[in-house]
Design an enzyme around this catalytic site. Structure first.
Site, PDB file in Angstrom:
ATOM      1  N   TYR A 184       1.918 -10.660   2.840  1.00 47.38           N
ATOM      2  CA  TYR A 184       2.026  -9.529   1.919  1.00 47.38           C
ATOM      3  C   TYR A 184       3.473  -9.220   1.551  1.00 47.38           C
ATOM      4  O   TYR A 184       4.356  -9.319   2.406  1.00 47.38           O
ATOM      5  CB  TYR A 184       1.407  -8.282   2.568  1.00 47.38           C
ATOM      6  CG  TYR A 184       1.490  -7.062   1.668  1.00 47.38           C
ATOM      7  CD1 TYR A 184       0.548  -6.885   0.658  1.00 47.38           C
ATOM      8  CD2 TYR A 184       2.513  -6.142   1.791  1.00 47.38           C
ATOM      9  CE1 TYR A 184       0.631  -5.795  -0.191  1.00 47.38           C
ATOM     10  CE2 TYR A 184       2.594  -5.045   0.947  1.00 47.38           C
ATOM     11  CZ  TYR A 184       1.657  -4.877  -0.042  1.00 47.38           C
ATOM     12  OH  TYR A 184       1.745  -3.801  -0.886  1.00 47.38           O
ATOM     13  N   TRP A 200       6.410  -7.884  -1.880  1.00 47.44           N
ATOM     14  CA  TRP A 200       6.738  -7.763  -3.284  1.00 47.44           C
ATOM     15  C   TRP A 200       7.509  -8.925  -3.869  1.00 47.44           C
ATOM     16  O   TRP A 200       7.608  -9.049  -5.087  1.00 47.44           O
ATOM     17  CB  TRP A 200       7.502  -6.463  -3.504  1.00 47.44           C
ATOM     18  CG  TRP A 200       6.600  -5.327  -3.825  1.00 47.44           C
ATOM     19  CD1 TRP A 200       5.583  -4.850  -3.041  1.00 47.44           C
ATOM     20  CD2 TRP A 200       6.634  -4.531  -5.004  1.00 47.44           C
ATOM     21  NE1 TRP A 200       4.979  -3.794  -3.677  1.00 47.44           N
ATOM     22  CE2 TRP A 200       5.611  -3.570  -4.874  1.00 47.44           C
ATOM     23  CE3 TRP A 200       7.427  -4.525  -6.143  1.00 47.44           C
ATOM     24  CZ2 TRP A 200       5.355  -2.620  -5.859  1.00 47.44           C
ATOM     25  CZ3 TRP A 200       7.182  -3.570  -7.111  1.00 47.44           C
ATOM     26  CH2 TRP A 200       6.147  -2.641  -6.967  1.00 47.44           C
TER      27      TRP A 200
HETATM   28  N1  LIG Z   1       6.718   3.918   6.887  1.00 51.78           N
HETATM   29  C1  LIG Z   1       6.326   3.417   5.723  1.00 51.78           C
HETATM   30  N2  LIG Z   1       6.121   2.097   5.591  1.00 51.78           N
HETATM   31  C2  LIG Z   1       5.744   1.579   4.407  1.00 51.78           C
HETATM   32  C3  LIG Z   1       5.539   2.423   3.287  1.00 51.78           C
HETATM   33  C4  LIG Z   1       5.730   3.825   3.458  1.00 51.78           C
HETATM   34  O1  LIG Z   1       5.546   4.634   2.527  1.00 51.78           O
HETATM   35  N3  LIG Z   1       6.140   4.274   4.682  1.00 51.78           N
HETATM   36  N4  LIG Z   1       5.155   1.876   2.089  1.00 51.78           N
HETATM   37  C5  LIG Z   1       4.425   0.623   2.115  1.00 51.78           C
HETATM   38  C6  LIG Z   1       4.320   0.027   0.785  1.00 51.78           C
HETATM   39  S1  LIG Z   1       3.641   1.014  -0.424  1.00 51.78           S
HETATM   40  C7  LIG Z   1       4.660  -1.248   0.525  1.00 51.78           C
HETATM   41  S2  LIG Z   1       4.230  -1.915  -0.999  1.00 51.78           S
HETATM   42  C8  LIG Z   1       5.309  -2.111   1.524  1.00 51.78           C
HETATM   43  C9  LIG Z   1       6.388  -3.032   0.927  1.00 51.78           C
HETATM   44  O2  LIG Z   1       6.705  -4.035   1.808  1.00 51.78           O
HETATM   45  P1  LIG Z   1       7.301  -5.443   1.300  1.00 51.78           P
HETATM   46  O3  LIG Z   1       6.819  -5.755  -0.067  1.00 51.78           O
HETATM   47  O4  LIG Z   1       7.049  -6.451   2.357  1.00 51.78           O
HETATM   48  O5  LIG Z   1       8.840  -5.108   1.246  1.00 51.78           O
HETATM   49  P2  LIG Z   1      10.037  -5.830   0.507  1.00 51.78           P
HETATM   50  O6  LIG Z   1      11.289  -5.348   1.159  1.00 51.78           O
HETATM   51  O7  LIG Z   1       9.924  -5.661  -0.953  1.00 51.78           O
HETATM   52  O8  LIG Z   1       9.827  -7.358   0.915  1.00 51.78           O
HETATM   53  C10 LIG Z   1      10.004  -8.408   0.036  1.00 51.78           C
HETATM   54  C11 LIG Z   1      10.708  -9.544   0.762  1.00 51.78           C
HETATM   55  O9  LIG Z   1      10.696 -10.682  -0.078  1.00 51.78           O
HETATM   56  C12 LIG Z   1      11.986 -11.282  -0.084  1.00 51.78           C
HETATM   57  N5  LIG Z   1      12.129 -11.993  -1.365  1.00 51.78           N
HETATM   58  C13 LIG Z   1      12.556 -11.534  -2.564  1.00 51.78           C
HETATM   59  N6  LIG Z   1      12.494 -12.497  -3.493  1.00 51.78           N
HETATM   60  C14 LIG Z   1      12.009 -13.597  -2.884  1.00 51.78           C
HETATM   61  C15 LIG Z   1      11.708 -14.912  -3.329  1.00 51.78           C
HETATM   62  O10 LIG Z   1      11.871 -15.271  -4.487  1.00 51.78           O
HETATM   63  N7  LIG Z   1      11.191 -15.779  -2.418  1.00 51.78           N
HETATM   64  C16 LIG Z   1      10.993 -15.422  -1.108  1.00 51.78           C
HETATM   65  N8  LIG Z   1      10.495 -16.332  -0.293  1.00 51.78           N
HETATM   66  N9  LIG Z   1      11.289 -14.183  -0.663  1.00 51.78           N
HETATM   67  C17 LIG Z   1      11.774 -13.291  -1.537  1.00 51.78           C
HETATM   68  C18 LIG Z   1      12.943 -10.130   0.099  1.00 51.78           C
HETATM   69  O11 LIG Z   1      14.187 -10.575   0.595  1.00 51.78           O
HETATM   70  C19 LIG Z   1      12.163  -9.242   1.080  1.00 51.78           C
HETATM   71  O12 LIG Z   1      12.447  -9.572   2.413  1.00 51.78           O
HETATM   72  O13 LIG Z   1       5.882  -1.295   2.558  1.00 51.78           O
HETATM   73  C20 LIG Z   1       4.937  -0.402   3.132  1.00 51.78           C
HETATM   74  N10 LIG Z   1       5.530   0.235   4.286  1.00 51.78           N
HETATM   75  N1  LIG Z   2      12.915   3.604  -5.716  1.00 45.75           N
HETATM   76  C1  LIG Z   2      11.764   3.093  -5.268  1.00 45.75           C
HETATM   77  N2  LIG Z   2      10.628   3.284  -5.982  1.00 45.75           N
HETATM   78  C2  LIG Z   2       9.456   2.765  -5.533  1.00 45.75           C
HETATM   79  C3  LIG Z   2       9.381   2.010  -4.345  1.00 45.75           C
HETATM   80  C4  LIG Z   2      10.591   1.835  -3.597  1.00 45.75           C
HETATM   81  O1  LIG Z   2      10.596   1.193  -2.527  1.00 45.75           O
HETATM   82  N3  LIG Z   2      11.740   2.387  -4.094  1.00 45.75           N
HETATM   83  N4  LIG Z   2       8.173   1.470  -3.939  1.00 45.75           N
HETATM   84  C5  LIG Z   2       7.115   1.320  -4.928  1.00 45.75           C
HETATM   85  C6  LIG Z   2       5.807   1.148  -4.287  1.00 45.75           C
HETATM   86  S1  LIG Z   2       5.445  -0.353  -3.591  1.00 45.75           S
HETATM   87  C7  LIG Z   2       4.853   2.104  -4.269  1.00 45.75           C
HETATM   88  S2  LIG Z   2       3.334   1.790  -3.566  1.00 45.75           S
HETATM   89  C8  LIG Z   2       5.091   3.417  -4.876  1.00 45.75           C
HETATM   90  C9  LIG Z   2       4.615   4.505  -3.921  1.00 45.75           C
HETATM   91  O2  LIG Z   2       4.588   5.733  -4.529  1.00 45.75           O
HETATM   92  P1  LIG Z   2       4.214   6.995  -3.643  1.00 45.75           P
HETATM   93  O3  LIG Z   2       3.120   6.671  -2.727  1.00 45.75           O
HETATM   94  O4  LIG Z   2       4.033   8.118  -4.560  1.00 45.75           O
HETATM   95  O5  LIG Z   2       5.571   7.117  -2.822  1.00 45.75           O
HETATM   96  P2  LIG Z   2       6.170   7.962  -1.632  1.00 45.75           P
HETATM   97  O6  LIG Z   2       7.616   8.090  -1.966  1.00 45.75           O
HETATM   98  O7  LIG Z   2       5.819   7.368  -0.318  1.00 45.75           O
HETATM   99  O8  LIG Z   2       5.445   9.355  -1.681  1.00 45.75           O
HETATM  100  C10 LIG Z   2       5.600  10.282  -2.721  1.00 45.75           C
HETATM  101  C11 LIG Z   2       5.715  11.657  -2.132  1.00 45.75           C
HETATM  102  O9  LIG Z   2       4.502  12.056  -1.515  1.00 45.75           O
HETATM  103  C12 LIG Z   2       4.834  13.085  -0.596  1.00 45.75           C
HETATM  104  N5  LIG Z   2       3.857  13.120   0.480  1.00 45.75           N
HETATM  105  C13 LIG Z   2       3.778  12.316   1.563  1.00 45.75           C
HETATM  106  N6  LIG Z   2       2.737  12.691   2.330  1.00 45.75           N
HETATM  107  C14 LIG Z   2       2.159  13.758   1.721  1.00 45.75           C
HETATM  108  C15 LIG Z   2       1.034  14.566   2.004  1.00 45.75           C
HETATM  109  O10 LIG Z   2       0.342  14.400   2.994  1.00 45.75           O
HETATM  110  N7  LIG Z   2       0.736  15.549   1.108  1.00 45.75           N
HETATM  111  C16 LIG Z   2       1.465  15.757  -0.013  1.00 45.75           C
HETATM  112  N8  LIG Z   2       1.068  16.702  -0.851  1.00 45.75           N
HETATM  113  N9  LIG Z   2       2.531  15.019  -0.296  1.00 45.75           N
HETATM  114  C17 LIG Z   2       2.867  14.027   0.545  1.00 45.75           C
HETATM  115  C18 LIG Z   2       6.210  12.786  -0.070  1.00 45.75           C
HETATM  116  O11 LIG Z   2       6.991  13.963  -0.082  1.00 45.75           O
HETATM  117  C19 LIG Z   2       6.717  11.717  -0.982  1.00 45.75           C
HETATM  118  O12 LIG Z   2       8.025  11.947  -1.480  1.00 45.75           O
HETATM  119  O13 LIG Z   2       6.472   3.611  -5.133  1.00 45.75           O
HETATM  120  C20 LIG Z   2       7.043   2.522  -5.852  1.00 45.75           C
HETATM  121  N10 LIG Z   2       8.340   2.948  -6.300  1.00 45.75           N
HETATM  122 MO   LIG Z   3       3.533  -0.227  -2.421  1.00 47.09          MO
END
Ligand SMILES: Nc1nc2c(c(=O)[nH]1)N[C@H]1C(S)=C(S)[C@@H](COP(=O)(O)OP(=O)(O)OC[C@H]3O[C@@H](n4cnc5c(=O)[nH]c(N)nc54)[C@H](O)[C@@H]3O)O[C@H]1N2
Ligand SMILES: Nc1nc2c(c(=O)[nH]1)N[C@H]1C(S)=C(S)[C@@H](COP(=O)(O)OP(=O)(O)OC[C@H]3O[C@@H](n4cnc5c(=O)[nH]c(N)nc54)[C@H](O)[C@@H]3O)O[C@H]1N2
Ligand SMILES: [Mo]
Length: 756
Positions: free
Chosen positions: A120, A122
Site C-alpha cells: 500500500y 501513494w
Molecule cells: N497516525 C496516522 N497514520 C496515518 C494516517 C493518519 O491520519 N494518522 N493517514 C493514513 C493515510 S490516509 C494514508 S493514505 C497513509 C499514507 O501512507 P503511504 O502512502 O505509505 O505514505 P507515503 O509517505 O506517501 O509513502 C510513499 C512511499 O513511496 C516512495 N516512493 C515515491 N515515489 C516512488 C517511486 O516512484 N517508486 C518507489 N518504489 N517508491 C516511491 C516514497 O519515498 C515513500 O516512502 O498513511 C496513513 N497513516
Molecule cells: N498536505 C497534505 N494533504 C493531504 C495529505 C497529506 O499527507 N498532506 N494526505 C492526503 C490523504 S492520503 C488523505 S486520505 C486526506 C485525508 O483527509 P482527512 O481525513 O480530512 O485528513 P486529516 O488531516 O487526518 O483530518 C482532518 C481533520 O479532522 C479532524 N478530526 C480528527 N478526528 C476527528 C473527530 O473524531 N471528529 C471531528 N469532528 N474531527 C476530527 C482533525 O482535526 C483533522 O485536522 O488528506 C490528503 N491531503
Molecule cells: Mo489517505
C-alpha cells in the site's frame, strides 16, 4: 534493452507533476536547481521544491544493498536485526540473481500466496511508473501474490457506504461542487472541518488548486459555516466559521442528538424518507431508546460530546430550516467504529431531505484533496495493465501486522470469514508502512518474521532500513512519464530533468532485470520500451477520451505543449441528482434501490460491532474513559508534505528547527502540566513513545493534542526520536465489517523529555 531517455523540450520549460501539483524544473549542469510554480496554478503548494535538496546526498539510495546477516546467512537470518543491521552494497547483476532465486524458492516451496505485495502507498504521480502497478504486473507474470483491499484513507467508508448508497468512491467522485454550494447552500456543517492544508494534494497530480477559491467564494456568497472539530484551524479564519470544539470520536453521538431533536420537534422530511430511504423506523426505534431504554436526545449527546445542550438543539433547528450541506471529513472513518460517522451523517442528511438537490445534502471530504467538489469532465485514461492475479488470498489493508503475527488465523471482513496466509516474503514498492501503519513497535516485532523483505525506495527511510534487499529507484525527475488523471482537468507531460542518480533505476527497469532472470521478460514488457508504453497509454487514452466526447491531441503535440486542460462541463455537479429526480429509473445500487438507513445485509452479518443501522458505540480509547492526565491525540495529515514523502526535504525540515515534530496543546492543558512553548516533550502510552516540540495554542480544545503524521521513524528502543505518532496509535480494525485503521482513536500522556 536500451532505455530511451527523454528529448528535452525546445520551446517550453521542463515540467514535472506530483501529487502536490505541477511545477517547472530548472536544471544546471545536470542537477536540478529549482522548482517553480506552474503559471496556471492560482494557489500552488509550497511542498514541491522540498525535493530539490534531497535528490542526492546522504539520504539518497544510490546502489542496490543487501542486509549483512541476510546476505551471509540466507533468507530467514536474524530478522530481528532488521532496522539495526548493516547493509552491504551489491551489484545489479548480483541483486537480480538473489531476488530471482529467492522468489523462485518461495513460490516453489510455499506457493505464491506466501508473497505479500499489498504494498500500500501513494508512490509518485505518473501513469506508467506507478510503482505498485509495475510490481503487481511483474508478480502476476510469475504466479501472483497475496494482495490487500481498501485504503488507509477511508476503509470504513469504502465498505459500509456501498451498503447504504450503492457506492462510495462513485459518490466521492461526484461530490456536489463548490459552485453549486456557493449558489444554493445556506449552511455548511463541517464535521472534521474543511482542512485547506489537505487540499494541496490530489492523487496523480493537479494543475490548478481550487479548494481555497471554492471555499472563499461560498463564504462571499453568504454561506455560513460551522466547524465541528477539535481543531479551530480545520477551517480558514477568513470564513468566520462558528467553531464547535467536539470531543474527538463523538460525532456520531452529536449526529444522533441532532436527529433526535429533528424527530421529536417534527422537523424531519417524512416525504423524502418514505420515497428515497428504507429502514427509518428501525432507526427511530433505536433513536428513541425503545430497546435499550436510552433516548439519544440532545441532552444525552451533550454529555458525550462535551458540547452545551442548547448548542445542539439550536443547530438541529438551524439545519432543518436552512438549505444545508452535511459534510464529513474522511478522518472520521479513521477511528474505532469508523463506519458509523458516515452512516449517521447520511441518515441525518436524509432526515433533512435535501440529498440530490443543488448545494445541499451530504458531502464526503471537502478539501481532503484538491479534486473534491470540482466540476470536471470524467475521462478514463489508460493505465499499465496489471494482468491477472491467480492468488485469491488478501487482507484488509490495515491488518498487515496481524497477518504476519498470526498465519492461519481467521478474520472477518464484510460478511465473510477468511484465513491469514503464511507470508514468507514481503515486497514493498511505492508505500511506507513505517509511516502509515499504526502501533509501529508492534509492527516492527511482526516484521522480524518473514524470511525476506524487499523494498524499492529512493531514500533511506525506515522502510528501506528495515528491508533485507533495497532496490534503489528513480524519482519522477529522473524519468519521463504522463500525469494523466480523471480527477483533474489538467493532464501534464512529466519530463526527465536529470539522469538517474547513482545506480538508481526506474521501478520498471528494476523489475525487467529480475523478470529476465526468471524468463518472463517478454511477458512483463510485451516488447515495449518505457516510451513505447507511454505512447501506448496515450493512444489508448485518446480512444477512451473520444468515446467520452473529448478530443485529445496526438502524442507529438502533447509533448510539445507539455500540458492540456480538458474543458469542464458548464453545469455544476450535484451528488445523487439523478436518483433524486427519478428514484425508480435511477435506483441506487443497494438491495432496495434506496438509501438504506437500516441494512438487512449488514444486520444479517450479526456483528456485535456493526449492527444494521447507525449506532453510537464507545471508541476503545476516548476522553469519556480517560484518566485525568490522558489526552486524546489527533495525528492528522501534515501541512508541509504528503505523508512521509519529503520529510527529509527543506520545506518539512524548516518547520522542525529542533529536529522533532511540533505537537499542539491547549493553553490550559500546558499550564496545568507546567509545560511551556518550545519545550521538548515526550508523548507516551503503553505502546510506545515519541519526542515532540510543544506548541501552545488556543486553536485546539482542551484535552486534545495534535501532532501531524509523516516524521520518519527513528527508533531508539520503543521511542521515536523524530516524532512519528504511529508509535502511539492503536492497531485494531474499525469493526468486523471493514477492518479499517483507527489512527484517530488514541490516548496518550505527555511529559517533559528526559535531558540527555
Ligand atoms: N497516525 C496516522 N497514520 C496515518 C494516517 C493518519 O491520519 N494518522 N493517514 C493514513 C493515510 S490516509 C494514508 S493514505 C497513509 C499514507 O501512507 P503511504 O502512502 O505509505 O505514505 P507515503 O509517505 O506517501 O509513502 C510513499 C512511499 O513511496 C516512495 N516512493 C515515491 N515515489 C516512488 C517511486 O516512484 N517508486 C518507489 N518504489 N517508491 C516511491 C516514497 O519515498 C515513500 O516512502 O498513511 C496513513 N497513516
Ligand atoms: N498536505 C497534505 N494533504 C493531504 C495529505 C497529506 O499527507 N498532506 N494526505 C492526503 C490523504 S492520503 C488523505 S486520505 C486526506 C485525508 O483527509 P482527512 O481525513 O480530512 O485528513 P486529516 O488531516 O487526518 O483530518 C482532518 C481533520 O479532522 C479532524 N478530526 C480528527 N478526528 C476527528 C473527530 O473524531 N471528529 C471531528 N469532528 N474531527 C476530527 C482533525 O482535526 C483533522 O485536522 O488528506 C490528503 N491531503
Ligand atoms: Mo489517505
Amino acid at each position: 534493452m536500451m532505455i530511451k531517455r527523454n528529448r528535452f523540450p525546445e520551446n517550453r520549460s521542463l515540467l514535472t507533476s506530483s501529487h502536490w501539483g505541477t511545477y517547472c524544473v530548472d536544471v544546471e549542469d545536470g542537477r536540478v536547481t529549482r522548482l517553480t510554480n506552474f503559471e496556471h496554478d492560482p494557489d500552488p503548494s509550497p511542498i514541491g521544491p522540498g525535493i530539490v535538496d534531497v535528490l542526492d546526498g546522504p539520504t539518497r539510495i544510490t546502489a542496490p544493498h543487501a542486509r549483512k546477516s541476510w546476505l551471509a546467512g540466507g533468507p530467514g537470518t536474524a530478522g530481528e536485526k532488521r532496522g539495526t543491521d548493516e547493509f552491504v552494497e551489491v551489484s545489479w547483476e548480483e541483486v537480480n540473481r538473489l531476488v530471482a532465486s529467492e522468489l523462485d524458492r518461495v513460490r516453489r516451496v510455499h506457493g505464491n500466496q506466501a508473497i505479500y505485495a499489498g504494498s500500500y502507498g501513494w508512490a509518485s504521480a505518473g501513469r506508467f511508473h506507478h510503482a505498485q502497478s509495475q510490481l503487481k504486473r511483474f508478480l502476476n507474470c510469475i504466479g501472483g501474490y497475496t494482495s490487500s483491499k481498501n485504503t488507509y484513507s477511508f476503509a470504513a467508508a469504502e465498505v459500509v457506504v456501498p451498503h447504504i448508497l450503492g457506492t462510495f468512491l462513485g459518490h466521492v467522485d461526484t461530490t456536489t461542487s463548490w459552485d453549486s454550494i456557493a449558489s444554493d447552500c445556506e449552511l455548511f456543517v463541517a464535521f472534521g472541518g474543511v482542512p485547506m492544508k489537505n487540499g494541496q494534494i490530489s492523487q496523480g497530480g493537479t494543475g490548478a488548486h481550487v479548494q481555497k477559491a471554492g471555499l472563499l467564494a461560498a463564504h462571499k456568497a453568504g454561506v455560513e459555516f460551522v466547524n465541528i472539530s477539535p481543531l479551530r484551524s480545520d477551517l480558514l479564519d477568513e470564513i468566520e466559521a462558528e467553531w464547535l470544539g467536539i470531543r474527538p470520536n463523538t460525532d456520531v453521538a452529536l449526529m444522533l442528538g441532532l436527529a433526535h431533536t429533528l424527530l421529536v420537534e417534527n422537523l424531519h422530511d417524512r416525504a423524502f424518507l418514505d420515497r428515497y430511504t428504507v429502514g427509518f423506523d428501525r432507526f427511530t426505534a433505536y433513536l428513541m431508546g425503545e430497546n435499550d431504554g436510552v433516548a439519544k436526545s440532545a441532552d444525552w449527546a451533550a454529555k458525550i460530546c462535551a458540547l452545551p445542550v442548547d448548542t445542539i438543539r439550536d443547530l438541529a433547528r438551524r439545519i432543518a430550516k436552512s438549505r444545508t450541506m452535511i459534510s464529513v471529513a474522511w478522518a472520521l472513518t479513521r477511528q474505532d467504529h469508523g463506519e458509523q460517522p458516515f452512516w449517521a451523517a447520511i441518515t441525518l442528511a436524509s432526515m433533512l431531505g435535501q440529498i440530490g438537490l443543488p448545494g445541499t445534502g451530504i458531502g464526503f471530504g471537502y478539501s481532503a484533496m484538491n479534486n473534491i467538489g470540482l466540476t470536471r469532465r470524467r475521462v478514463d485514461y489508460a493505465s499499465l495493465p496489471q494482468g491477472h492475479n491467480p492468488v485469491k488470498d488478501f487482507i484488509p489493508v490495515a491488518r498487515v501486522t496481524e497477518m504476519l503475527e498470526n498465519p492461519g488465523g481467521r478474520f472477518d471482513y464484510d460478511g465473510k470469514s477468511y484465513t491469514y496466509p503464511d507470508i514468507r516474503l514481503v515486497w514493498w514498492a511505492g508505500g511506507n508502512p513505517f509511516h502509515h501503519h499504526q502501533d509501529l513497535n508492534r509492527m516492527r516485532r511482526a516484521w522480524a518474521k518473514p524470511e525476506t523483505i524487499i523494498a524499492n525506495e529512493w531514500c533511506w527511510n525506515a522502510l528501506a532500513q528495515h528491508a533485507d534487499i533495497v532496490l534503489p529507484c528513480t524519482t519522477p525527475l529522473e524519468r519521463t512519464d504522463l500525469a494523466l488523471t480523471p480527477k483533474d482537468p489538467f493532464q501534464v507531460v512529466m519530463d526527465q530533468a536529470i539522469e538517474p542518480v547513482g545506480q538508481a533505476r526506474d521501478d520498471h527497469e528494476i523489475l525487467r532485470g529480475i523478470a529476465a532472470e526468471l524468463d518472463v521478460e517478454e511477458a512483463f514488457t510485451e516488447g515495449r520500451s518505457p516510451e513505447g508504453w507511454q505512447r501506448w497509454i496515450w493512444d489508448v487514452s485518446c480512444q477512451q477520451a473520444a468515446r467520452a466526447g473529448v478530443e485529445l491531441p496526438d502524442w507529438e503535440t502533447f509533448q510539445r505543449q507539455g500540458w492540456i486542460k480538458v474543458p469542464s462541463p458548464e453545469v455544476p455537479t450535484i451528488m445523487m441528482r439523478a436518483f433524486r429526480t427519478d428514484p425508480i429509473s435511477n435506483p441506487l445500487n443497494t438491495p432496495s434501490g434506496k438509501i438504506e438507513l437500516f441494512s438487512e445485509t449488514i444486520a444479517s452479518f450479526d456483528y456485535d460491532d456493526c449492527p444494521g443501522h447507525p449506532v453510537w458505540m464507545e471508541p476503545i480509547e476516548w476522553l469519556g474513559r480517560a484518566q485525568p492526565d490522558q489526552l486524546h491525540m489527533i495525528s492528522n495529515q501534515p501541512r508541509n508534505k504528503l505523508h512521509s514523502q519529503l520529510d527529509h526535504g527543506s520545506i518539512s525540515l524548516a518547520d522542525r528547527p529542533k529536529g522533532v515534530e511540533p505537537v499542539m496543546m491547549n493553553r490550559e492543558d500546558a499550564a496545568t502540566r507546567n509545560l511551556t512553548e518550545g519545550q521538548i516533550v515526550q508523548l507516551h502510552n503503553e505502546r510506545g513513545a515519541c519526542l515532540a516540540q510543544l506548541k501552545v495554542s488556543d486553536e485546539i480544545m482542551p484535552g486534545v493534542i495534535q501532532i501531524a503524521t509523516g516524521a520518519w521513524l527513528e527508533p531508539e528502543g520503543h521511542i521515536c526520536l523524530r516524532g512519528n505518532p504511529n508509535v502511539l496509535t492503536l492497531d485494531k480494525g474499525t469493526s468486523k465489517l471493514a477492518q479499517g485503521p483507527i489512527a484517530h482513536s488514541c490516548l496518550v500522556r505527555i511529559e517533559p523529555a528526559q535531558q540527555k
